[in-house]
Scaffold this motif. Structure first.
Motif, PDB file in Angstrom:
ATOM      1  N   PRO A 101     -10.657  -7.548   9.743  1.00 14.13           N
ATOM      2  CA  PRO A 101      -9.430  -7.387   8.955  1.00 14.13           C
ATOM      3  C   PRO A 101      -8.912  -5.956   8.978  1.00 14.13           C
ATOM      4  O   PRO A 101      -7.696  -5.728   8.986  1.00 14.13           O
ATOM      5  N   GLY A 102      -9.826  -4.983   8.987  1.00 14.05           N
ATOM      6  CA  GLY A 102      -9.392  -3.588   9.061  1.00 14.05           C
ATOM      7  C   GLY A 102      -8.659  -3.284  10.343  1.00 14.05           C
ATOM      8  O   GLY A 102      -7.653  -2.572  10.348  1.00 14.05           O
ATOM      9  N   ALA A 103      -9.147  -3.839  11.450  1.00 15.56           N
ATOM     10  CA  ALA A 103      -8.477  -3.634  12.736  1.00 15.56           C
ATOM     11  C   ALA A 103      -7.096  -4.280  12.743  1.00 15.56           C
ATOM     12  O   ALA A 103      -6.140  -3.730  13.304  1.00 15.56           O
ATOM     13  N   THR A 104      -6.985  -5.443  12.093  1.00 16.29           N
ATOM     14  CA  THR A 104      -5.677  -6.103  12.011  1.00 16.29           C
ATOM     15  C   THR A 104      -4.696  -5.257  11.215  1.00 16.29           C
ATOM     16  O   THR A 104      -3.549  -5.043  11.622  1.00 16.29           O
ATOM     17  N   LEU A 105      -5.147  -4.758  10.057  1.00 11.07           N
ATOM     18  CA  LEU A 105      -4.267  -3.925   9.242  1.00 11.07           C
ATOM     19  C   LEU A 105      -3.883  -2.643   9.985  1.00 11.07           C
ATOM     20  O   LEU A 105      -2.735  -2.204   9.927  1.00 11.07           O
ATOM     21  N   LEU A 106      -4.850  -2.039  10.680  1.00 14.12           N
ATOM     22  CA  LEU A 106      -4.553  -0.818  11.423  1.00 14.12           C
ATOM     23  C   LEU A 106      -3.457  -1.058  12.456  1.00 14.12           C
ATOM     24  O   LEU A 106      -2.540  -0.243  12.597  1.00 14.12           O
ATOM     25  N   ARG A 107      -3.561  -2.167  13.161  1.00 16.66           N
ATOM     26  CA  ARG A 107      -2.559  -2.451  14.195  1.00 16.66           C
ATOM     27  C   ARG A 107      -1.153  -2.489  13.608  1.00 16.66           C
ATOM     28  O   ARG A 107      -0.209  -1.954  14.186  1.00 16.66           O
ATOM     29  N   HIS A 108      -1.011  -3.107  12.452  1.00 20.54           N
ATOM     30  CA  HIS A 108       0.311  -3.180  11.827  1.00 20.54           C
ATOM     31  C   HIS A 108       0.688  -1.859  11.157  1.00 20.54           C
ATOM     32  O   HIS A 108       1.863  -1.479  11.137  1.00 20.54           O
ATOM     33  N   ALA A 109      -0.298  -1.160  10.589  1.00 17.00           N
ATOM     34  CA  ALA A 109      -0.013   0.117   9.931  1.00 17.00           C
ATOM     35  C   ALA A 109       0.541   1.133  10.921  1.00 17.00           C
ATOM     36  O   ALA A 109       1.444   1.911  10.591  1.00 17.00           O
ATOM     37  N   VAL A 110      -0.005   1.124  12.135  1.00 19.86           N
ATOM     38  CA  VAL A 110       0.465   2.068  13.154  1.00 19.86           C
ATOM     39  C   VAL A 110       1.939   1.824  13.467  1.00 19.86           C
ATOM     40  O   VAL A 110       2.725   2.764  13.606  1.00 19.86           O
ATOM     41  N   VAL A 111       2.320   0.554  13.570  1.00 19.44           N
ATOM     42  CA  VAL A 111       3.727   0.231  13.829  1.00 19.44           C
ATOM     43  C   VAL A 111       4.603   0.761  12.702  1.00 19.44           C
ATOM     44  O   VAL A 111       5.655   1.372  12.930  1.00 19.44           O
ATOM     45  N   ALA A 112       4.164   0.539  11.456  1.00 19.78           N
ATOM     46  CA  ALA A 112       4.953   0.993  10.311  1.00 19.78           C
ATOM     47  C   ALA A 112       5.061   2.514  10.278  1.00 19.78           C
ATOM     48  O   ALA A 112       6.143   3.070  10.057  1.00 19.78           O
ATOM     49  N   LEU A 113       3.957   3.208  10.491  1.00 17.94           N
ATOM     50  CA  LEU A 113       3.972   4.673  10.451  1.00 17.94           C
ATOM     51  C   LEU A 113       4.810   5.255  11.573  1.00 17.94           C
ATOM     52  O   LEU A 113       5.565   6.218  11.369  1.00 17.94           O
ATOM     53  N   ASP A 114       4.703   4.676  12.760  1.00 22.68           N
ATOM     54  CA  ASP A 114       5.517   5.167  13.875  1.00 22.68           C
ATOM     55  C   ASP A 114       7.003   4.910  13.638  1.00 22.68           C
ATOM     56  O   ASP A 114       7.851   5.738  13.972  1.00 22.68           O
TER      57      ASP A 114
ATOM     58  N   PRO B 191       0.842  -1.194   0.000  1.00 23.35           N
ATOM     59  CA  PRO B 191       0.000   0.000   0.000  1.00 23.35           C
ATOM     60  C   PRO B 191       0.874   1.239   0.000  1.00 23.35           C
ATOM     61  O   PRO B 191       2.068   1.181   0.240  1.00 23.35           O
ATOM     62  N   SER B 192       0.265   2.392  -0.279  1.00 24.74           N
ATOM     63  CA  SER B 192       0.994   3.638  -0.156  1.00 24.74           C
ATOM     64  C   SER B 192       0.985   4.082   1.303  1.00 24.74           C
ATOM     65  O   SER B 192       0.094   3.725   2.069  1.00 24.74           O
ATOM     66  N   LEU B 193       1.989   4.867   1.661  1.00 26.29           N
ATOM     67  CA  LEU B 193       2.001   5.427   3.009  1.00 26.29           C
ATOM     68  C   LEU B 193       0.802   6.340   3.222  1.00 26.29           C
ATOM     69  O   LEU B 193       0.241   6.403   4.316  1.00 26.29           O
ATOM     70  N   THR B 194       0.408   7.034   2.156  1.00 24.84           N
ATOM     71  CA  THR B 194      -0.780   7.880   2.257  1.00 24.84           C
ATOM     72  C   THR B 194      -2.004   7.041   2.621  1.00 24.84           C
ATOM     73  O   THR B 194      -2.820   7.429   3.462  1.00 24.84           O
ATOM     74  N   GLY B 195      -2.115   5.874   1.990  1.00 28.62           N
ATOM     75  CA  GLY B 195      -3.241   4.996   2.288  1.00 28.62           C
ATOM     76  C   GLY B 195      -3.253   4.563   3.738  1.00 28.62           C
ATOM     77  O   GLY B 195      -4.310   4.503   4.385  1.00 28.62           O
ATOM     78  N   LEU B 196      -2.080   4.247   4.287  1.00 28.22           N
ATOM     79  CA  LEU B 196      -2.011   3.839   5.688  1.00 28.22           C
ATOM     80  C   LEU B 196      -2.379   4.987   6.620  1.00 28.22           C
ATOM     81  O   LEU B 196      -3.049   4.786   7.638  1.00 28.22           O
TER      82      LEU B 196
END
Length: 321
Positions: free
Chosen positions: A81-94, A22-27
């Motif tokens: 699934p959205g909650a799962t992706l969010l959990r990992h997206a937050v780690v990546a963004l941080d 995904p794009s960082l913007t998307g996350l």
């Protein structure tokens, strides 16, 4: 434990950036929608058009192969699934934000703890807690945000706050239906009282009957379909006559003092009731108890968060309910 946590962060980064691409913007859009509860609110916060936000979500859902949000008339909510992706997206963004700071040579800040509160928590418990932390823990900086319970729960899930002080009422159900379940620790117990003008017919009494409140003019908080109307007595017979709305508790109390209506308040606000206001109990119907809880996502407690939790409990224990 530290190695497992580091491995989890590495896996999250790999899943987000390599499997889904995904794009960082998307996350970032994903996190903002999860916190704000709607596409339009996320678009306004990010400075995007709503159609741009919708396109980012559509791209994420194509990449993930699953639906990420359930749409409804009251807004949107993350699917599992959205909650799962969010959990990992937050780690990546941080992790990206930390890398950017390091590359720019920005020195790490002191420990920052982000605390969300319901509106009257500032009077009940927050000022003394912050004063103690400034005096005893100068290496911890606490930032605060006031919001409704649903907004604070979303912020916890989006990991844009670390802790939330919330007021909950019986039967004390889980704060939402997502997993993992939020951890809640009770800070104090209190009850609901009625604030009336001291020179009114209700003001010369210690107790009033629920039936007497029908037809009274009420001062309420703003309308929120996700929460009971704040300021109107629960179980009031008939449709309440709301003459004024105000978000701030002190504003509502000063309106009561001016004879503009009546409102409900937690018992803990007794110390700040202005002249001209009397607090009385309501008889009839179930007792309206409230529990002030501290909510957080499960998992290890960073030292700064653990210190804030400890001081919150200590200051809550010192305050009469």
């Amino acid at each position: 434990m530290a190695l497992r946590h580091a491995a989890s962060e590495t896996l999250a980064w790999w899943v987000c950036m390599n499997v889904m691409e995904p794009s960082l913007t998307g996350l970032r859009v994903l996190r903002e929608i999860a916190e704000r509860g709607s596409f339009s609110a996320a678009a306004a916060e990010l400075g995007y058009t709503q159609s741009a936000v919708s396109r980012q979500v559509a791209a994420l859902e194509r990449a993930a192969g699953v639906k990420l949000f359930d749409r409804g008339p009251g807004g949107v909510a993350l699917t599992a699934p959205g909650a799962t992706l969010l959990r990992h997206a937050v780690v990546a963004l941080d992790a990206l934000a930390a890398a950017e700071r390091e590359l720019k040579g920005v020195a790490p800040e002191c420990s920052v703890v982000r605390l969300g509160t319901f509106p009257s928590a500032g009077t009940l418990i927050l000022p003394r807690t912050l004063a103690v932390l400034r005096r005893t823990q100068p290496g911890i900086r606490v930032t605060t945000r006031e919001a409704t319970t649903p907004a604070l729960v979303r912020a916890l899930r989006a990991r844009t706050i670390d802790l939330a002080i919330l007021a909950v009422r019986p039967p004390y159900r889980p704060l939402d239906d997502q997993t993992p379940r939020l951890e809640c620790e009770t800070l104090l117990e209190t009850k609901l009282l009625l604030a009336v003008p001291a020179d009114s017919g209700l003001g010369n009494r210690d107790v009033v009957d629920l039936e007497e409140l029908a037809g009274q003019e009420w001062i309420a908080g703003g309308s929120n379909p996700a929460e009971p109307m704040m300021g109107v007595w629960p179980g009031l017979p008939g449709r309440p006559r709301i003459t004024h709305t105000a978000r701030d508790w002190l504003t509502k109390l000063h309106l009561v003092a001016a004879g503009s209506g009546i409102t409900t308040v937690p018992q803990g606000l007794a110390d700040v009731v202005p002249a001209g206001v009397r607090l009385v109990e309501v008889r009839g119907g179930p007792a309206e108890h409230r529990r002030v809880v501290l909510a957080r996502l499960p998992g290890p407690r960073p030292p700064g968060v653990a210190q804030v939790i400890q001081v919150l409990h200590r200051e809550a224990a010192r305050r009469p309910a």
